[in-house]
Design a protein around this motif. Structure first.
Motif, PDB file in Angstrom:
ATOM      1  N   GLN A   1       2.143  -8.820   8.545  1.00 52.69           N
ATOM      2  CA  GLN A   1       2.460  -8.112   8.211  1.00 52.69           C
ATOM      3  C   GLN A   1       3.385  -6.645   7.645  1.00 52.69           C
ATOM      4  O   GLN A   1       1.278  -6.200   7.646  1.00 52.69           O
ATOM      5  CB  GLN A   1       3.062  -8.929   6.915  1.00 52.69           C
ATOM      6  N   VAL A   2       3.767  -5.947   8.503  1.00 57.65           N
ATOM      7  CA  VAL A   2       4.119  -4.888   8.128  1.00 57.65           C
ATOM      8  C   VAL A   2       4.309  -4.275   7.208  1.00 57.65           C
ATOM      9  O   VAL A   2       6.093  -4.657   7.288  1.00 57.65           O
ATOM     10  CB  VAL A   2       4.614  -3.672   9.694  1.00 57.65           C
ATOM     11  N   ALA A   3       4.769  -3.324   6.036  1.00 61.48           N
ATOM     12  CA  ALA A   3       5.168  -3.279   5.007  1.00 61.48           C
ATOM     13  C   ALA A   3       5.288  -1.244   5.250  1.00 61.48           C
ATOM     14  O   ALA A   3       4.329  -0.835   5.550  1.00 61.48           O
ATOM     15  CB  ALA A   3       4.560  -2.627   3.770  1.00 61.48           C
ATOM     16  N   HIS A   4       6.519  -1.272   5.174  1.00 65.61           N
ATOM     17  CA  HIS A   4       7.481   0.453   5.862  1.00 65.61           C
ATOM     18  C   HIS A   4       8.052   0.754   5.144  1.00 65.61           C
ATOM     19  O   HIS A   4       8.692   0.055   4.039  1.00 65.61           O
ATOM     20  CB  HIS A   4       7.628   0.029   7.287  1.00 65.61           C
ATOM     21  N   PRO A   5       7.925   1.796   4.708  1.00 63.91           N
ATOM     22  CA  PRO A   5       9.483   2.931   3.105  1.00 63.91           C
ATOM     23  C   PRO A   5      10.916   2.097   4.265  1.00 63.91           C
ATOM     24  O   PRO A   5      11.684   1.780   3.339  1.00 63.91           O
ATOM     25  CB  PRO A   5       9.296   4.148   3.678  1.00 63.91           C
ATOM     26  N   SER A   6      10.904   1.596   5.321  1.00 60.87           N
ATOM     27  CA  SER A   6      12.327   1.500   5.328  1.00 60.87           C
ATOM     28  C   SER A   6      12.568  -0.143   5.560  1.00 60.87           C
ATOM     29  O   SER A   6      13.188  -0.816   6.211  1.00 60.87           O
ATOM     30  CB  SER A   6      12.676   1.280   7.169  1.00 60.87           C
ATOM     31  N   GLY A   7      11.566  -0.681   5.536  1.00 61.12           N
ATOM     32  CA  GLY A   7      11.416  -2.348   5.158  1.00 61.12           C
ATOM     33  C   GLY A   7      10.300  -2.658   6.003  1.00 61.12           C
ATOM     34  O   GLY A   7       9.403  -1.974   7.216  1.00 61.12           O
ATOM     35  N   ALA A   8      10.316  -4.154   5.958  1.00 62.35           N
ATOM     36  CA  ALA A   8       8.904  -5.156   5.741  1.00 62.35           C
ATOM     37  C   ALA A   8       8.994  -5.741   7.170  1.00 62.35           C
ATOM     38  O   ALA A   8      10.504  -6.263   7.438  1.00 62.35           O
ATOM     39  CB  ALA A   8       8.283  -6.060   4.854  1.00 62.35           C
ATOM     40  N   ARG A   9       8.342  -6.434   7.996  1.00 63.09           N
ATOM     41  CA  ARG A   9       8.837  -6.903   9.041  1.00 63.09           C
ATOM     42  C   ARG A   9       7.184  -7.870   9.178  1.00 63.09           C
ATOM     43  O   ARG A   9       6.363  -7.349   8.791  1.00 63.09           O
ATOM     44  CB  ARG A   9       8.379  -5.732  10.627  1.00 63.09           C
ATOM     45  N   ARG A  10       7.452  -9.101  10.341  1.00 63.95           N
ATOM     46  CA  ARG A  10       6.894 -10.260  10.528  1.00 63.95           C
ATOM     47  C   ARG A  10       6.356 -10.095  11.975  1.00 63.95           C
ATOM     48  O   ARG A  10       7.362 -10.097  12.412  1.00 63.95           O
ATOM     49  CB  ARG A  10       6.721 -11.121   9.227  1.00 63.95           C
TER      50      ARG A  10
END
Length: 332
Positions: A221-230
């Motif tokens: 799980q990648v959390a980034h200011p532009s949104g989360a990605r899996r």
């Protein structure tokens, strides 16, 4: 590493011997063996005479000239770029002429004496690292039960402990591979993002301003200011401080080749291949033949034998090689 001799007869040494003395000081200051006493002794040495200062400035200027990108040099000092083009036509240029160009470039870099470029010692952003690897070094650490972290070349990271448990690491620069067999979540913070997994394996690379997250097994799980990605196994994501790209499929064997002591390139730009080689070897390989920079490279190179890789590239692209002190190699 032995402290360079600082004798009173330094003034009697020739320019080449003083240059070697200056390089010896650079090597010591960038090693893990330099003590505060060594630093003080270096300051006394470099400040003791104009000849010492000139020798150190010359050595430092050579590193400085290799740091800026071609675009930065072109915009700040157009004459230097023209000089490089001329140098490609005149391959009999002497080492002293090259160092003269390097000293001119030092003004572009604008780096203080105590902050040499090209990773001569860690950047200020890496000073808080708990663990660090040098050029060409790799290290695997068992940070907790079921948690192994492998640091690739030129990597700096900070450990994150929460409530007495190893919760993750902060990647300050470089590349890490995470292998998980436990149940607790483990995170890697790099740049503006945070990558978290509970099991499996993933890799995070932080070079320049870009972060690349690769899922090798399981899910991340990648959390980034532009949104989360899996990410699932065989997927990769690249982000910077503002944006995150799309999820793409990759070949895990190629992405993780560094863990097996290999670098694998498939239709990569020669300029990019050289930059990757520079991460793994001390010194610097400089491609002065700009027209060859976009030519494609495919191949497998052993990290332990990168000088052989340079020779292969030399023959493949009909380049001339000039070797200088400090592991600097010019390709023209």
């Amino acid at each position: 590493m032995k402290t360079p001799a600082s004798t009173s007869d330094d003034e009697a040494l020739g320019s080449d011997a003083l240059a070697r003395r200056a390089w010896d000081w650079l090597r010591l200051l960038t090693s893990r063996e330099a003590s505060e006493a060594d630093v003080q002794q270096f300051r006394q040495w470099v400040q003791s005479s104009a000849a010492h200062q000139a020798a150190y400035r010359e050595a430092k200027a050579l590193w400085d000239t290799l740091k800026p990108s071609a675009g930065l040099v072109a915009s700040a000092q157009p004459g230097l770029v023209a000089g490089y083009v001329g140098a490609q036509r005149n391959r009999a240029r002497t080492r002293r002429a090259f160092l003269g160009t390097a000293m001119a470039c030092a003004g572009v870099a604008g780096v203080a004496l105590v902050y040499p470029p090209l990773g001569l010692w860690p950047a200020a952003s890496e000073w808080g690292a708990d663990d660090r690897t040098a050029a060409g070094e790799q290290r695997t650490l068992a940070l907790a039960s079921g948690v192994e972290v492998t640091l690739n070349t030129r990597t700096s990271m900070r450990r994150e402990v929460v409530d007495g448990h190893m919760a993750g690491v902060g990647l300050l620069a470089g590349e890490v591979a995470i292998d998980l067999q436990g149940e607790r979540p483990f995170a890697v913070v790099a740049g503006a993002g945070r990558s978290t997994a509970r099991a499996g394996g993933f890799e995070v690379r932080y070079v320049g301003e870009r972060v690349c997250v690769t899922c090798i097994a399981g899910a991340v799980q990648v959390a980034h200011p532009s949104g989360a990605r899996r990410l699932q196994a065989g997927q990769q994501l690249v982000y910077d401080t503002r944006t995150a790209g799309g999820i793409v499929g990759i070949d895990p064997e190629q992405a993780s080749a560094w863990r097996r002591g290999m670098l694998i390139f498939r239709q990569a730009r020669l300029a990019d291949v050289i930059e990757e080689i520079n991460r793994y070897r001390a010194g610097r390989v400089v491609l002065l033949n700009a027209s060859a920079g976009d030519r494609p490279v495919s191949g497998h190179f052993r990290i332990a034998a990168l000088d052989q890789a340079i020779e292969q590239l030399r023959y493949a692209f009909d380049l001339d090689v000039q070797s200088l002190v400090g592991g600097v190699v010019l390709l023209t």
